[in-house]
Design a protein around this motif. Structure first.
Motif, PDB file in Angstrom:
ATOM      1  N   VAL A 101       0.825  -1.203   0.000  1.00 23.44           N
ATOM      2  CA  VAL A 101       0.000   0.000   0.000  1.00 23.44           C
ATOM      3  C   VAL A 101       0.865   1.260   0.000  1.00 23.44           C
ATOM      4  CG1 VAL A 101      -1.789   1.279   1.220  1.00 23.44           C
ATOM      5  CG2 VAL A 101      -1.862  -1.217   1.193  1.00 23.44           C
ATOM      6  N   ARG A 102       1.911   1.274   0.829  1.00 30.40           N
ATOM      7  CA  ARG A 102       2.769   2.455   0.894  1.00 30.40           C
ATOM      8  C   ARG A 102       3.426   2.727  -0.457  1.00 30.40           C
ATOM      9  NH1 ARG A 102       4.688   5.207   5.149  1.00 30.40           N
ATOM     10  NH2 ARG A 102       3.975   3.588   6.585  1.00 30.40           N
ATOM     11  N   GLU A 103       3.872   1.665  -1.125  1.00 23.22           N
ATOM     12  CA  GLU A 103       4.494   1.834  -2.442  1.00 23.22           C
ATOM     13  C   GLU A 103       3.474   2.317  -3.465  1.00 23.22           C
ATOM     14  OE1 GLU A 103       7.457   1.846  -5.395  1.00 23.22           O
ATOM     15  OE2 GLU A 103       7.580   1.784  -3.202  1.00 23.22           O
ATOM     16  N   LEU A 104       2.243   1.826  -3.366  1.00 28.09           N
ATOM     17  CA  LEU A 104       1.190   2.291  -4.273  1.00 28.09           C
ATOM     18  C   LEU A 104       0.966   3.786  -4.099  1.00 28.09           C
ATOM     19  CD1 LEU A 104      -1.094   1.770  -6.318  1.00 28.09           C
ATOM     20  CD2 LEU A 104      -2.580   1.209  -4.370  1.00 28.09           C
ATOM     21  N   VAL A 105       0.896   4.244  -2.850  1.00 25.84           N
ATOM     22  CA  VAL A 105       0.736   5.677  -2.585  1.00 25.84           C
ATOM     23  C   VAL A 105       1.889   6.467  -3.193  1.00 25.84           C
ATOM     24  CG1 VAL A 105       0.743   7.434  -0.770  1.00 25.84           C
ATOM     25  CG2 VAL A 105      -0.675   5.383  -0.520  1.00 25.84           C
ATOM     26  N   THR A 106       3.109   5.999  -2.985  1.00 29.28           N
ATOM     27  CA  THR A 106       4.292   6.691  -3.508  1.00 29.28           C
ATOM     28  C   THR A 106       4.245   6.787  -5.027  1.00 29.28           C
ATOM     29  OG1 THR A 106       5.656   5.986  -1.640  1.00 29.28           O
ATOM     30  CG2 THR A 106       6.808   6.606  -3.660  1.00 29.28           C
ATOM     31  N   ARG A 107       3.826   5.706  -5.684  1.00 25.41           N
ATOM     32  CA  ARG A 107       3.792   5.706  -7.152  1.00 25.41           C
ATOM     33  C   ARG A 107       2.697   6.620  -7.687  1.00 25.41           C
ATOM     34  NH1 ARG A 107       5.607  -0.191  -9.511  1.00 25.41           N
ATOM     35  NH2 ARG A 107       7.152  -0.680  -7.901  1.00 25.41           N
ATOM     36  N   ILE A 108       1.557   6.655  -7.022  1.00 22.45           N
ATOM     37  CA  ILE A 108       0.495   7.572  -7.446  1.00 22.45           C
ATOM     38  C   ILE A 108       0.953   9.013  -7.269  1.00 22.45           C
ATOM     39  CG2 ILE A 108      -1.833   8.396  -6.936  1.00 22.45           C
ATOM     40  CD1 ILE A 108      -2.570   5.510  -6.225  1.00 22.45           C
ATOM     41  N   GLU A 109       1.577   9.306  -6.135  1.00 23.59           N
ATOM     42  CA  GLU A 109       2.090  10.658  -5.912  1.00 23.59           C
ATOM     43  C   GLU A 109       3.110  11.041  -6.987  1.00 23.59           C
ATOM     44  OE1 GLU A 109       1.733  11.053  -1.033  1.00 23.59           O
ATOM     45  OE2 GLU A 109       3.552  10.216  -1.937  1.00 23.59           O
ATOM     46  N   GLN A 110       3.986  10.103  -7.344  1.00 24.68           N
ATOM     47  CA  GLN A 110       4.997  10.407  -8.364  1.00 24.68           C
ATOM     48  C   GLN A 110       4.352  10.659  -9.718  1.00 24.68           C
ATOM     49  OE1 GLN A 110       8.302  10.825  -7.520  1.00 24.68           O
ATOM     50  NE2 GLN A 110       8.278  11.811  -9.545  1.00 24.68           N
ATOM     51  N   ALA A 111       3.292   9.908 -10.038  1.00 22.54           N
ATOM     52  CA  ALA A 111       2.574  10.141 -11.295  1.00 22.54           C
ATOM     53  C   ALA A 111       1.992  11.550 -11.335  1.00 22.54           C
ATOM     54  CB  ALA A 111       1.476   9.096 -11.473  1.00 22.54           C
ATOM     55  N   LEU A 112       1.464  12.002 -10.206  1.00 21.99           N
ATOM     56  CA  LEU A 112       0.929  13.365 -10.128  1.00 21.99           C
ATOM     57  C   LEU A 112       2.039  14.405 -10.252  1.00 21.99           C
ATOM     58  CD1 LEU A 112      -1.569  12.637  -7.256  1.00 21.99           C
ATOM     59  CD2 LEU A 112      -2.250  13.630  -9.452  1.00 21.99           C
ATOM     60  N   ALA A 140      -3.538  17.919  -4.902  1.00 22.72           N
ATOM     61  CA  ALA A 140      -4.103  16.585  -5.110  1.00 22.72           C
ATOM     62  C   ALA A 140      -4.140  15.833  -3.797  1.00 22.72           C
ATOM     63  CB  ALA A 140      -3.294  15.802  -6.139  1.00 22.72           C
ATOM     64  N   ALA A 141      -5.257  15.167  -3.545  1.00 24.63           N
ATOM     65  CA  ALA A 141      -5.449  14.379  -2.328  1.00 24.63           C
ATOM     66  C   ALA A 141      -5.521  12.898  -2.674  1.00 24.63           C
ATOM     67  CB  ALA A 141      -6.726  14.821  -1.615  1.00 24.63           C
ATOM     68  N   LEU A 142      -5.087  12.050  -1.739  1.00 24.40           N
ATOM     69  CA  LEU A 142      -5.143  10.607  -1.913  1.00 24.40           C
ATOM     70  C   LEU A 142      -5.908   9.972  -0.757  1.00 24.40           C
ATOM     71  CD1 LEU A 142      -2.669  11.277  -3.800  1.00 24.40           C
ATOM     72  CD2 LEU A 142      -1.786   9.033  -3.179  1.00 24.40           C
ATOM     73  N   GLY A 143      -6.668   8.946  -1.081  1.00 24.68           N
ATOM     74  CA  GLY A 143      -7.351   8.157  -0.062  1.00 24.68           C
ATOM     75  C   GLY A 143      -7.618   6.781  -0.637  1.00 24.68           C
ATOM     76  N   LEU A 144      -7.029   5.745  -0.064  1.00 21.05           N
ATOM     77  CA  LEU A 144      -7.104   4.402  -0.625  1.00 21.05           C
ATOM     78  C   LEU A 144      -7.636   3.399   0.385  1.00 21.05           C
ATOM     79  CD1 LEU A 144      -3.564   4.338  -2.275  1.00 21.05           C
ATOM     80  CD2 LEU A 144      -5.731   4.648  -3.482  1.00 21.05           C
ATOM     81  N   ARG A 145      -8.047   2.270  -0.134  1.00 19.95           N
ATOM     82  CA  ARG A 145      -8.380   1.112   0.690  1.00 19.95           C
ATOM     83  C   ARG A 145      -7.960  -0.117  -0.100  1.00 19.95           C
ATOM     84  NH1 ARG A 145     -11.334  -0.589   5.006  1.00 19.95           N
ATOM     85  NH2 ARG A 145     -12.396  -2.603   4.865  1.00 19.95           N
ATOM     86  N   LEU A 152      -8.987   0.134  -3.885  1.00 20.40           N
ATOM     87  CA  LEU A 152     -10.197   0.897  -4.182  1.00 20.40           C
ATOM     88  C   LEU A 152      -9.915   2.364  -3.869  1.00 20.40           C
ATOM     89  CD1 LEU A 152     -11.149  -1.903  -2.508  1.00 20.40           C
ATOM     90  CD2 LEU A 152     -13.386  -0.989  -3.032  1.00 20.40           C
ATOM     91  N   HIS A 153     -10.846   3.215  -4.295  1.00 24.00           N
ATOM     92  CA  HIS A 153     -10.725   4.661  -4.114  1.00 24.00           C
ATOM     93  C   HIS A 153      -9.474   5.139  -4.857  1.00 24.00           C
ATOM     94  CE1 HIS A 153     -14.120   4.621  -1.364  1.00 24.00           C
ATOM     95  NE2 HIS A 153     -13.553   3.614  -0.716  1.00 24.00           N
ATOM     96  N   GLY A 154      -8.926   6.308  -4.521  1.00 25.37           N
ATOM     97  CA  GLY A 154      -7.797   6.763  -5.301  1.00 25.37           C
ATOM     98  C   GLY A 154      -7.417   8.199  -5.045  1.00 25.37           C
ATOM     99  N   LEU A 155      -7.416   9.016  -6.106  1.00 27.68           N
ATOM    100  CA  LEU A 155      -6.895  10.376  -6.025  1.00 27.68           C
ATOM    101  C   LEU A 155      -7.910  11.391  -6.526  1.00 27.68           C
ATOM    102  CD1 LEU A 155      -5.866  11.696  -9.056  1.00 27.68           C
ATOM    103  CD2 LEU A 155      -4.499   9.606  -8.917  1.00 27.68           C
ATOM    104  N   ALA A 156      -7.762  12.616  -6.030  1.00 32.42           N
ATOM    105  CA  ALA A 156      -8.562  13.750  -6.476  1.00 32.42           C
ATOM    106  C   ALA A 156      -7.597  14.873  -6.826  1.00 32.42           C
ATOM    107  CB  ALA A 156      -9.535  14.193  -5.391  1.00 32.42           C
ATOM    108  N   PHE A 157      -7.608  15.306  -8.090  1.00 25.99           N
ATOM    109  CA  PHE A 157      -6.632  16.225  -8.652  1.00 25.99           C
ATOM    110  C   PHE A 157      -7.363  17.496  -9.091  1.00 25.99           C
ATOM    111  CE2 PHE A 157      -3.102  16.303 -12.177  1.00 25.99           C
ATOM    112  CZ  PHE A 157      -2.508  17.400 -11.564  1.00 25.99           C
ATOM    113  N   ASN A 158      -7.073  18.610  -8.431  1.00 25.76           N
ATOM    114  CA  ASN A 158      -7.781  19.859  -8.713  1.00 25.76           C
ATOM    115  C   ASN A 158      -7.283  20.482 -10.013  1.00 25.76           C
ATOM    116  OD1 ASN A 158      -8.809  19.370  -6.145  1.00 25.76           O
ATOM    117  ND2 ASN A 158      -7.420  20.827  -5.156  1.00 25.76           N
TER     118      ASN A 158
END
Length: 224
Positions: A101-112, A140-145, A152-158
């Motif tokens: 999960v932590r790596e998934l968060v890091t990769r999503i943040e890097q994509a943003l 951009a905010a992140l919230g995952l499960r 599930l869930h994901g990111l919100a990018f303004n």
């Protein structure tokens, strides 16, 4: 023979209320097995809504007005969704991808971060505060499960939205946190321009080949 890069279905869902999309994510995840290859990315905008994550405290909702408040099972505190914001839900089997999960968060943040860099906007992550920031402001905010090894869930990018509803909450549980958006930093970066770059960056970070489809996800269709 070269290994075949796994793919994921990219689906645009338009502007949607929050609860039906959440329900569809749950159905999609419940119906897939451990080795099911149905990794997908759902792209949409939500009708105005405040969502409270699992650790969300009601006192961080200050002046909701007529905007509905929904408590959900994603991680994180309170945030706002509305038109003009890209919401992306990566529904991926992280066990198969070999990441946690932590790596998934890091990769999503890097994509943003890399998406913002495409428009010469310097962004960064913050330790202990998931999401992406430009200077002191969150963009951009992140919230995952994760259930059964699947996210599930994901990111919100303004991108280009009315930011006023953020004044009705302590965004992500931080009083006085500034919020910004793409249009204020580079007016050339509209939602239609940002979306394909974001998809490309997420696909690169997760090692998945994007396959665009116009079809709605089966879990999103009414049950018969």
């Amino acid at each position: 023979m070269d290994a075949i890069t796994p793919s994921w279905q990219i689906r645009r869902l338009g502007i949607q209320p929050y609860s039906p999309v959440w329900d569809a994510q749950e159905r999609h995840t419940a119906e897939r097995g451990d080795n099911d290859g149905r990794d997908e990315l759902w792209l949409l905008q939500h009708m105005p809504v405040y969502t409270l994550g699992q650790t969300g405290k009601p006192e961080h909702v200050l002046l909701p007005g007529a905007i509905p408040i929904i408590r959900c099972n994603r991680g994180g505190q309170v945030t706002y969704h509305g038109p003009g914001q890209i919401v992306a839900y990566p529904l991926v089997n992280i066990r198969r991808l070999g990441i946690g999960v932590r790596e998934l968060v890091t990769r999503i943040e890097q994509a943003l971060i890399d998406t913002l860099a495409h428009w010469d906007i310097v962004a960064e992550r913050r330790s202990g505060a998931p999401g992406v920031y430009v200077g002191a402001a969150k963009i951009a905010a992140l919230g995952l499960r994760v259930k059964h090894g699947c996210s599930l869930h994901g990111l919100a990018f303004n991108i280009a939205m009315d930011l006023a509803p953020f004044h009705g909450i302590n965004p992500c549980g931080y009083a006085g946190l500034e919020v910004t958006q793409m249009v204020e930093l580079n007016p050339a970066a509209g939602l239609d321009q940002v979306e394909p770059i974001l998809v490309a960056q997420l696909s690169q970070q997760l090692g998945l080949t994007p396959v665009w489809t116009d079809a709605l996800p089966p879990a999103f269709l009414p049950e018969t």
